[in-house]
Design a protein around this motif. Sequence first.
Motif, PDB file in Angstrom:
ATOM      1  N   MET A   1       2.995  62.962   0.797  1.00 40.54           N
ATOM      2  CA  MET A   1       4.200  62.252   0.428  1.00 40.54           C
ATOM      3  C   MET A   1       4.047  60.790   0.791  1.00 40.54           C
ATOM      4  SD  MET A   1       7.003  62.736   3.463  1.00 40.54           S
ATOM      5  CE  MET A   1       7.649  61.142   3.065  1.00 40.54           C
ATOM      6  N   GLY A   2       4.822  59.955   0.110  1.00 44.65           N
ATOM      7  CA  GLY A   2       4.807  58.529   0.377  1.00 44.65           C
ATOM      8  C   GLY A   2       5.080  57.755  -0.892  1.00 44.65           C
ATOM      9  N   VAL A   3       5.113  56.453  -0.751  1.00 44.16           N
ATOM     10  CA  VAL A   3       5.407  55.589  -1.888  1.00 44.16           C
ATOM     11  C   VAL A   3       4.236  55.562  -2.860  1.00 44.16           C
ATOM     12  CG1 VAL A   3       7.026  54.156  -0.558  1.00 44.16           C
ATOM     13  CG2 VAL A   3       4.615  53.491  -0.716  1.00 44.16           C
ATOM     14  N   SER A   4       4.501  55.014  -4.017  1.00 43.60           N
ATOM     15  CA  SER A   4       3.464  54.892  -5.041  1.00 43.60           C
ATOM     16  C   SER A   4       2.298  54.058  -4.510  1.00 43.60           C
ATOM     17  CB  SER A   4       4.069  54.234  -6.279  1.00 43.60           C
ATOM     18  OG  SER A   4       3.185  54.269  -7.349  1.00 43.60           O
ATOM     19  N   GLY A   5       1.101  54.493  -4.829  1.00 39.88           N
ATOM     20  CA  GLY A   5      -0.090  53.759  -4.422  1.00 39.88           C
ATOM     21  C   GLY A   5      -0.672  54.160  -3.084  1.00 39.88           C
ATOM     22  N   CYS A   6      -0.028  55.105  -2.394  1.00 37.59           N
ATOM     23  CA  CYS A   6      -0.519  55.474  -1.058  1.00 37.59           C
ATOM     24  C   CYS A   6      -1.685  56.464  -1.115  1.00 37.59           C
ATOM     25  CB  CYS A   6       0.611  56.021  -0.186  1.00 37.59           C
ATOM     26  SG  CYS A   6       1.240  57.630  -0.686  1.00 37.59           S
ATOM     27  N   GLY A   7      -1.937  57.054  -2.274  1.00 40.50           N
ATOM     28  CA  GLY A   7      -3.065  57.981  -2.391  1.00 40.50           C
ATOM     29  C   GLY A   7      -2.687  59.446  -2.441  1.00 40.50           C
ATOM     30  N   LEU A  53      12.969  67.036  -8.435  1.00 42.13           N
ATOM     31  CA  LEU A  53      12.745  67.682  -7.142  1.00 42.13           C
ATOM     32  C   LEU A  53      12.921  69.195  -7.246  1.00 42.13           C
ATOM     33  CD1 LEU A  53      14.490  65.055  -4.880  1.00 42.13           C
ATOM     34  CD2 LEU A  53      12.057  65.668  -4.792  1.00 42.13           C
ATOM     35  N   ASP A  54      13.831  69.636  -8.105  1.00 44.23           N
ATOM     36  CA  ASP A  54      13.997  71.080  -8.293  1.00 44.23           C
ATOM     37  C   ASP A  54      12.750  71.701  -8.923  1.00 44.23           C
ATOM     38  OD1 ASP A  54      16.488  71.053  -7.108  1.00 44.23           O
ATOM     39  OD2 ASP A  54      17.576  70.933  -9.014  1.00 44.23           O
ATOM     40  N   LEU A  55      12.105  70.976  -9.840  1.00 42.87           N
ATOM     41  CA  LEU A  55      10.853  71.466 -10.424  1.00 42.87           C
ATOM     42  C   LEU A  55       9.740  71.501  -9.378  1.00 42.87           C
ATOM     43  CD1 LEU A  55      10.940  69.597 -13.860  1.00 42.87           C
ATOM     44  CD2 LEU A  55      11.324  72.052 -13.451  1.00 42.87           C
ATOM     45  N   TYR A  64       3.986  79.056  -2.313  1.00 43.06           N
ATOM     46  CA  TYR A  64       4.203  79.756  -1.048  1.00 43.06           C
ATOM     47  C   TYR A  64       4.008  81.257  -1.239  1.00 43.06           C
ATOM     48  CZ  TYR A  64       6.461  81.669   3.060  1.00 43.06           C
ATOM     49  OH  TYR A  64       6.729  82.389   4.193  1.00 43.06           O
ATOM     50  N   GLU A  65       4.556  81.786  -2.329  1.00 39.73           N
ATOM     51  CA  GLU A  65       4.445  83.221  -2.610  1.00 39.73           C
ATOM     52  C   GLU A  65       3.010  83.620  -2.955  1.00 39.73           C
ATOM     53  OE1 GLU A  65       7.462  83.636  -5.610  1.00 39.73           O
ATOM     54  OE2 GLU A  65       9.078  83.647  -4.109  1.00 39.73           O
ATOM     55  N   ALA A  66       2.192  82.643  -3.365  1.00 37.68           N
ATOM     56  CA  ALA A  66       0.801  82.921  -3.738  1.00 37.68           C
ATOM     57  C   ALA A  66      -0.187  82.424  -2.679  1.00 37.68           C
ATOM     58  CB  ALA A  66       0.497  82.266  -5.092  1.00 37.68           C
ATOM     59  N   ASP A  67       0.263  82.280  -1.442  1.00 39.31           N
ATOM     60  CA  ASP A  67      -0.597  81.904  -0.316  1.00 39.31           C
ATOM     61  C   ASP A  67      -1.005  80.445  -0.261  1.00 39.31           C
ATOM     62  OD1 ASP A  67      -0.514  84.443   0.822  1.00 39.31           O
ATOM     63  OD2 ASP A  67      -2.136  85.131  -0.470  1.00 39.31           O
ATOM     64  N   GLY A  68      -0.217  79.564  -0.856  1.00 42.67           N
ATOM     65  CA  GLY A  68      -0.430  78.147  -0.622  1.00 42.67           C
ATOM     66  C   GLY A  68      -0.567  77.284  -1.857  1.00 42.67           C
ATOM     67  N   ILE A  69      -0.192  76.035  -1.692  1.00 45.70           N
ATOM     68  CA  ILE A  69      -0.312  75.023  -2.729  1.00 45.70           C
ATOM     69  C   ILE A  69      -0.176  73.662  -2.069  1.00 45.70           C
ATOM     70  CG2 ILE A  69       2.164  74.943  -3.292  1.00 45.70           C
ATOM     71  CD1 ILE A  69       1.244  74.641  -6.282  1.00 45.70           C
ATOM     72  N   VAL A  70      -0.784  72.669  -2.654  1.00 52.20           N
ATOM     73  CA  VAL A  70      -0.577  71.273  -2.263  1.00 52.20           C
ATOM     74  C   VAL A  70       0.020  70.575  -3.469  1.00 52.20           C
ATOM     75  CG1 VAL A  70      -1.687  69.094  -1.624  1.00 52.20           C
ATOM     76  CG2 VAL A  70      -2.487  71.235  -0.607  1.00 52.20           C
ATOM     77  N   ILE A  71       1.144  69.892  -3.272  1.00 50.96           N
ATOM     78  CA  ILE A  71       1.805  69.166  -4.347  1.00 50.96           C
ATOM     79  C   ILE A  71       2.025  67.725  -3.908  1.00 50.96           C
ATOM     80  CG2 ILE A  71       3.862  68.971  -5.790  1.00 50.96           C
ATOM     81  CD1 ILE A  71       4.260  71.947  -5.550  1.00 50.96           C
ATOM     82  N   SER A  72       1.664  66.794  -4.774  1.00 55.24           N
ATOM     83  CA  SER A  72       1.962  65.386  -4.488  1.00 55.24           C
ATOM     84  C   SER A  72       3.398  65.102  -4.903  1.00 55.24           C
ATOM     85  CB  SER A  72       0.996  64.468  -5.249  1.00 55.24           C
ATOM     86  OG  SER A  72       1.114  64.665  -6.641  1.00 55.24           O
ATOM     87  N   CYS A  73       4.126  64.446  -4.019  1.00 57.33           N
ATOM     88  CA  CYS A  73       5.534  64.138  -4.267  1.00 57.33           C
ATOM     89  C   CYS A  73       5.925  62.992  -3.339  1.00 57.33           C
ATOM     90  CB  CYS A  73       6.392  65.371  -3.990  1.00 57.33           C
ATOM     91  SG  CYS A  73       8.166  65.116  -4.178  1.00 57.33           S
ATOM     92  N   SER A  74       6.634  62.022  -3.860  1.00 56.44           N
ATOM     93  CA  SER A  74       7.021  60.883  -3.019  1.00 56.44           C
ATOM     94  C   SER A  74       7.941  61.309  -1.877  1.00 56.44           C
ATOM     95  CB  SER A  74       7.681  59.789  -3.859  1.00 56.44           C
ATOM     96  OG  SER A  74       8.770  60.316  -4.596  1.00 56.44           O
ATOM     97  N   ALA A  75       8.905  62.186  -2.148  1.00 59.18           N
ATOM     98  CA  ALA A  75       9.818  62.699  -1.117  1.00 59.18           C
ATOM     99  C   ALA A  75      10.343  61.568  -0.231  1.00 59.18           C
ATOM    100  CB  ALA A  75       9.143  63.788  -0.290  1.00 59.18           C
ATOM    101  N   ALA A 126      12.092  50.245   0.100  1.00 57.32           N
ATOM    102  CA  ALA A 126      13.472  50.142   0.580  1.00 57.32           C
ATOM    103  C   ALA A 126      14.151  51.510   0.622  1.00 57.32           C
ATOM    104  CB  ALA A 126      14.262  49.180  -0.306  1.00 57.32           C
ATOM    105  N   THR A 127      13.769  52.395  -0.285  1.00 55.05           N
ATOM    106  CA  THR A 127      14.359  53.735  -0.357  1.00 55.05           C
ATOM    107  C   THR A 127      13.755  54.673   0.690  1.00 55.05           C
ATOM    108  OG1 THR A 127      14.725  53.435  -2.732  1.00 55.05           O
ATOM    109  CG2 THR A 127      14.770  55.697  -1.907  1.00 55.05           C
ATOM    110  N   MET A 128      12.493  54.449   1.058  1.00 54.10           N
ATOM    111  CA  MET A 128      11.770  55.343   1.972  1.00 54.10           C
ATOM    112  C   MET A 128      12.473  55.491   3.311  1.00 54.10           C
ATOM    113  SD  MET A 128       9.392  57.342   2.965  1.00 54.10           S
ATOM    114  CE  MET A 128       7.990  57.343   1.900  1.00 54.10           C
ATOM    115  N   GLU A 129      12.747  56.723   3.659  1.00 49.22           N
ATOM    116  CA  GLU A 129      13.243  57.067   4.991  1.00 49.22           C
ATOM    117  C   GLU A 129      12.061  57.716   5.706  1.00 49.22           C
ATOM    118  OE1 GLU A 129      16.685  59.551   4.327  1.00 49.22           O
ATOM    119  OE2 GLU A 129      17.791  57.903   3.405  1.00 49.22           O
TER     120      GLU A 129
END
Length: 160
Positions: A1-7, A53-55, A64-75, A126-129
């Motif tokens: 998670m993080g802002v755009s451009g963080c990798g 975010l719902d998607l 989670y039900e299939a034993d794991g996943i990594v998803i990129s999301c700014s959050a 500015a939005t990042m908490e």
Amino acid sequence: MGVSGCGKSTVGEELAKQLGVPFAEGDKLHPASNVKKMAAGTPLNDDDRWPWLDLVGADLRKGYEADGIVISCSALKKIYRERLRESCGGPLAFVYLEGSVDLLTERMGARTGHFMPLSLLQNQLATMEVPTGEPGVVTVNIDASPEEIVANALKGLASL
């Protein structure tokens, strides 16, 4: 998670590979209207983000039900992360990719073919908490090679 451009995508793909789980690119889950809005330099608001975010949350639950996943999301906001935690259906860890404005600007300026313009970076910052103190969060500084960032993320995740 993080802002755009963080990798998020680069780090997420390698984390998934090393963890032996699938990777999903959160940006691909944005509705066309969100992509169009961002490409035009207009920041998203909460109403734009909730369906996306719902998607992401639905994919997290499937993973989670299939034993794991990594998803990129700014959050970017705590309330977004809380929504993802609720959607997941089990423990959820976040790797917060943190970097200086100068480094983020440099990275965003160098990339091509992405809908997110550099002009929206300040709005995202500015939005990042910052998630300091939240459960299940690993903070990794991005002023390193991708290999070092992934190694630091894995080390942090192992300590959760």
